[in-house]
Write an enzyme that holds these catalytic residues in place. Structure first.
Site, PDB file in Angstrom:
ATOM      1  N   GLU A   1      -0.267   6.714   6.555  1.00 34.73           N
ATOM      2  CA  GLU A   1      -0.225   5.434   5.661  1.00 34.73           C
ATOM      3  C   GLU A   1      -1.390   4.398   5.960  1.00 34.73           C
ATOM      4  OE1 GLU A   1       1.073   1.513   4.087  1.00 34.73           O
ATOM      5  OE2 GLU A   1       0.979   2.223   6.115  1.00 34.73           O
ATOM      6  N   GLU A   2      -1.096   4.100   7.207  1.00 33.64           N
ATOM      7  CA  GLU A   2      -1.943   3.130   7.879  1.00 33.64           C
ATOM      8  C   GLU A   2      -3.618   3.224   7.848  1.00 33.64           C
ATOM      9  OE1 GLU A   2      -0.764   0.309   8.806  1.00 33.64           O
ATOM     10  OE2 GLU A   2       1.136   0.680   9.604  1.00 33.64           O
TER      11      GLU A   2
ATOM     12  N   GLU B   1       9.054  -0.511   3.750  1.00 33.01           N
ATOM     13  CA  GLU B   1       7.590  -0.804   4.394  1.00 33.01           C
ATOM     14  C   GLU B   1       8.081  -1.834   5.273  1.00 33.01           C
ATOM     15  OE1 GLU B   1       4.852  -0.345   5.899  1.00 33.01           O
ATOM     16  OE2 GLU B   1       3.949   0.503   3.999  1.00 33.01           O
TER      17      GLU B   1
END
EC number: 3.4.-.-
Length: 1032
Positions: free
Chosen positions: A253-254, A279
């Site tokens: 995701e990063e 998140e």
């Protein structure tokens, strides 16, 4: 001693109650904002939940940096797999494992749309599916797409740089079977997909990767351990959900929301109608509801025991004010699911740094997120009917059919209650305030005018038509212009103080936001009080409070016009607080008008005053001696005449000392007439006295003195709570954005504007506040203003964040470190480093950020990325069979890395990776002019990429999806490439694993020698890039 009314409109009560009520509102707001609700003990939790276990899991996950491009990432993934199996075994839950993935939903959608739509979704259902779970270990799905860097999730038109991207995912997710789910492995059946466009299930998502410079405790370890607890809760005997739940642990995701995109190839994609995305964009604290897709999802969140959030954040995301990206954008905007984004959001100083660890968070924060996720997931899984099922509002048949959504408004109250209602309801409320409230006020004004009791804007009254007869002065215009002058004066000083702060020390808000709050609130309070109190002292007016309310109503009405347009045309609900403020102002003004019913009619008052003066004059002359006065003589003045001892007021005739205008000197006829009347008439009874406050209009004595407290209780509490909460959230969200390249002015200016709105409810009453409070606030302003201008903005707990990357350029033989940040502080960091202290540092504007990039030579600190290998040995590049003038076929490898970039010397018009999926149009459009950069990801470090580059605009060998898109967007021009025109490809491969000391010596040096008030984070995906250019 006479008892004083504690609620009288006098300086003492007004000073006391306004101060006490404001403190009673503000202190809880700050307390709620700065603290996290305590977590219950494990024994008092629901069965299946264990916070001690969750904390131990978090410590395990966050023991090291674990970005996607690191070996520790694989360790964390395996830990999650092992923990899920351990939990299922402990709860005696039967489960199976699947490795399915890579579902081509474009082909499947076409199939689904051609099937008979009369099938009953319950045909293959049994009464209740038994408990069970399926573990999906997806090492198959991969994604190919093109996108514009200005709009990474956009579809067609945007400004910026176009790029191609290929990603191989390794998501892991657990499907908990619901009671109403079909039997068997329904995801392997084409007809089952059709059925699951019915009720569907719930997707709960976290990402288990971290950035290369952070341990990922809050971002996003707490979300993942919360999901492990959800697994434990819903797999206990008797807890089977009605609709199935999918717990997705996505990866990468990063690095660009890559794992969420890979989930687009899951067989469960259209099964999940709703989602809860967990998140972390901060480090600890409370988990806020960042945004929801609609009103119904916001109502689901209402089940949270400690709700926290506002629709303002959702509007800010939609309008691009908040630029952070989360997986929510993929699930909602691309996959069409409906749900919510729950995230930690502060403090950003620790976000993506080595302080994102368990030492800087708490079990309380885990509980705050877990409790919200549990309540929302459980409610989503229980909902049946058409709330999240049926035809979509946008009519898109290729997306999940999860019903029609409505736009909503939502916000929390002291972190304990949740208000949610429809945006159309807010619009109707705004229209009511715009139309009905003015009519009501006009009606009351008309009634007052008919009864001759409307004193606002009143003119003086003449009792006779004699030109020499002075009128009775009512003072109906006194105080009308005070509010706009005071507001402009106080507002200008407040904004000027923030502008001065933004010029000389804007980053003080980074570490001392409450000092900025104190400065803006105190200067507005004092300067507004100074004007209003001074005006009231010089020209007292009983209409002062009412005129302020009239101005507030007029300003609020104009603001409501803006709000109504925003709500109806732009679908923005962020101005909801102004609706409450305007409603309160209307009610307070309504009370001010009703007060005037207690007064005498204006002409009755004037007549009574006139008669009282005449009677007093007659009575005084009746006691004179009976001798006949001569015209030229002055009558004797009775002793104790009140007219001589009283000061002049606005009711005193202007010519009071002239004959015939209230003086004791009369004409002979008048004296004779008055004496004769006095001789034949008894003395009149004394008129009842209603004393006005100080020197205000004499008619105002009949006004009730206690109604102000009702007005203040209407005006202050709700608006102060709403604006205060918004201001505190804005403070935490914006205070540390300056080091990220955000505006340095906006954070301090925002606090200044919110301070004005916070104190507006006090303005009608501030002229009665005694000098003690404003003088104290003047001292507060002086102290905080000086502190804010001179104090150093950073500290050990509020560190200056800058960005690091080391680049080894094999073509030029250079090895440089790039430090991106605010130049003044970046230079201080570089000067602290032994290897750079003697270098001449050059800084220039950073690409894509409003920051400066400073470079220094790091050749003495060359990276050791692979043991026994020099940088020149890390990258392998070769041209393979199939290369020609219209297509380049390349093989690229990088030792111990999952990521490489390709940059071509001329545009390409398509690309494909052997074994990869075709371009997915869901994730971005295609540029007619082509593109030059490709980002390549792989899950297996030992398998090289084989990439096909399509060089000709109309190459017959081009990927059909690229070719078709180009034919739609292109201008039809033909580009001919000469066979002897060589293609140059620059290969940039990245390494991100900094867990082992000595791997990146330049980073180790920074961590050892940089000031304690500084924190380093990654500039790009790779901490180290090695570059080499090749000719094809």
């Amino acid at each position: 001693m006479r008892f004083q009314n504690p609620f009288a409109f006098r300086p003492g009560p007004v000073s006391f109650w306004t101060t006490v009520i404001y403190l009673a509102l503000v202190i809880p707001l700050i307390y709620v904002h700065e603290t996290v609700p305590p977590a219950p003990s494990d024994r008092s939790l629901y069965q299946g939940l264990n916070l001690t276990e969750a904390w131990l899991d978090l410590q395990t996950i966050s023991r090291a940096f674990h970005p996607y491009n690191s070996h520790e990432n694989d360790v964390v993934r395996q830990f999650l797999i092992d923990r899920t199996k351990e939990i299922l075994d402990r709860n005696s839950m039967p489960y199976t494992t699947e490795t399915i993935g890579g579902v081509d939903w474009h082909t499947r959608n076409a199939f689904v749309q051609t099937q008979d739509s009369d099938l009953n979704p319950r045909d293959e259902f049994i009464q209740s599916r038994p408990r069970g779970a399926t573990l999906f270990d997806d090492k198959i799905s991969n994604v190919t797409w093109t996108y514009n860097t200005a709009r990474p999730t956009g579809t067609n038109i945007a400004k910026g740089t176009w790029m191609g991207q290929y990603f191989e995912g390794n998501n892991y997710y657990v499907y908990i079977h619901g009671k109403d789910d079909p039997e068997g492995e329904w995801w392997r059946s084409e007809s089952a997909y059709k059925k699951f466009r019915g009720q569907g299930g719930v997707l709960v998502n976290c990402h288990f990767d971290s950035v290369s410079t952070g341990y990922g405790a809050t971002d996003d370890g707490m979300s993942c351990v919360s999901m492990l607890q959800l697994l434990s809760y819903f797999t206990l005997q008797g807890r089977q959900p009605k609709n199935g739940i999918v717990l997705l642990f996505n990866n990468a995701e990063e690095d660009g929301l890559l794992g969420a995109r890979a989930f687009g190839y899951s067989p469960l994609l259209h099964f999940t109608h709703t989602f809860v995305n967990l998140e972390g964009a901060g480090a600890g604290g409370r988990a806020i509801l960042f945004r929801t897709t609609d009103l119904q999802a916001a109502k689901v969140y209402a089940k949270s025991p400690h709700p926290f959030g506002s629709v303002v954040a959702a509007n800010a995301f939609e309008r691009g004010v908040i630029k952070s990206a989360t997986d929510y954008e993929i699930f909602a905007d691309i996959f069409g699911q409906r749900g919510m984004d729950i995230a930690f959001y502060a403090p950003r100083a620790r976000y993506h740094t080595n302080q994102d660890d368990t030492r800087h968070t708490s079990v309380n924060s885990i509980w705050h997120m877990l409790s919200a996720a549990l309540a929302s997931t459980e409610r989503f899984s229980q909902i049946t009917g058409t709330t999240f099922h049926g035809d979509r509002s946008d009519g898109k048949s290729d997306l999940v059919q999860n019903g029609k959504k409505a736009e909503g408004v939502w916000f929390d109250i002291f972190g304990s209650a949740w208000a949610v209602f429809a945006l159309r309801g807010l619009f109707a409320w705004s229209l009511t305030l715009l139309v009905a409230t003015p009519l009501i006020l006009v009606a009351i004004t008309y009634i007052l005018a008919r009864k001759d009791k409307y004193y606002f804007f009143s003119r003086d009254i003449k009792m006779h038509h004699d030109i020499n007869d002075d009128p009775v002065v009512l003072g109906g215009w006194k105080g009308f212009l005070r509010f706009p002058f005071a507001l402009v004066f106080a507002g200008a000083l407040t904004i000027a103080s923030t502008l001065l702060l933004a010029k000389f020390n804007p980053l003080i808000i980074y570490s001392s936001p409450y000092a900025v709050w104190s400065m803006t609130l105190s200067i507005f309070y004092f300067s507004f009080w100074l004007i209003m109190r001074g005006a009231s002292f010089i020209r007292p007016s009983a209409l002062h409070r009412g005129y302020v309310l009239i101005w507030l109503f007029a300003l609020g009405w104009g603001l409501q016009v803006v709000g109504a347009v925003a709500e109806d045309r732009l679908h923005i609900a962020a101005l909801y607080a102004t609706v409450f403020l305007q409603s309160a102002v209307f009610l307070a003004l309504f009370i001010s008008l009703l007060e005037q019913f207690a007064l005498l009619g204006k002409h009755d008052f004037a007549m009574q005053l006139h008669d009282a003066h005449q009677a007093r004059d007659i009575s005084s002359h009746g006691t004179d001696h009976e001798s006949r006065p001569q015209p030229e003589e002055e009558p004797a003045q009775p002793e104790g005449d009140e007219d001589e001892s009283e000061d002049a007021t606005e009711t005193t005739p202007l010519r009071a000392n002239e004959p015939g205008y209230g003086s004791s000197t009369r004409t002979s006829f008048a004296a004779t007439y008055r004496r004769s009347v006095a001789d034949n008439a008894p003395s009149p009874p004394r008129m009842r006295r209603y004393q006005p406050y100080e020197h205000e209009q004499s008619w105002s004595g009949r006004l009730p003195s206690w109604t102000w407290i009702i007005q203040f209780l209407l005006l202050a509490p709700v608006p102060v709570i709403l604006f205060g909460n918004l201001g505190l959230v804005a403070m935490s969200a914006l205070q540390m954005t300056g080091t990220d390249g955000g505006s340095l002015l906006v954070p301090v200016l925002t606090l200044g504007i919110v301070s004005i709105f916070l104190l507006l409810p006090l303005t009608p009453f501030i002229h009665r506040v005694s000098h003690h409070v404003p003088m104290f606030l003047l001292c507060v302003f002086a102290g905080t203003f000086i502190y804010n201008l001179v104090a150093f903005p950073f500290s050990d707990s509020h560190r200056f964040k800058f960005y690091f990357q080391q680049v080894v350029d094999l073509d030029n033989g250079t090895d440089t470190v790039s430090i991106v940040g605010l130049e003044r502080f970046s230079r201080s960091v570089i000067k602290s480093l032994p290897s750079a202290s003697s270098q001449d540092i050059k800084c220039e504007k950073a690409v894509g950020r409003d920051l400066m990039e400073c470079l220094y030579d790091s050749s003495s600190l060359s990276p050791h990325l692979v043991e026994g290998k020099t940088p020149r040995e890390l990258i392998t590049f070769e041209t393979v069979d199939g290369t020609n003038a219209s297509k380049g076929r390349l093989r690229i490898d990088a030792l111990d890395s999952r990521l490489c970039y390709l940059h071509t010397s001329r545009p390409i018009y398509g690309f494909a990776v052997d074994g990869g999926a075709a371009r997915d149009p869901r994730f971005g459009g295609f540029p007619s002019e082509g593109f030059k950069t490709i980002q390549l990801w792989r899950r297996d470090r030992d398998r090289p990429w084989t990439v096909n580059l399509y060089l000709d605009e109309h190459s017959q060998q081009a990927d059909k999806s690229f070719e078709g898109e180009h034919k739609k967007l292109g201008d039809g021009s033909v580009v001919h490439r000469r066979a002897d025109d060589p293609l140059e490809v620059t290969v940039r491969c990245a390494w991100s694993d900094a867990n082992k000391p000595g791997t990146i010596p330049a980073l180790d040096e920074l961590l050892k020698y940089m000031p304690t008030w500084a924190a380093v984070t990654k500039k790009n995906v790779g901490l180290v890039e090695v570059r080499k250019t090749y000719k094809v």
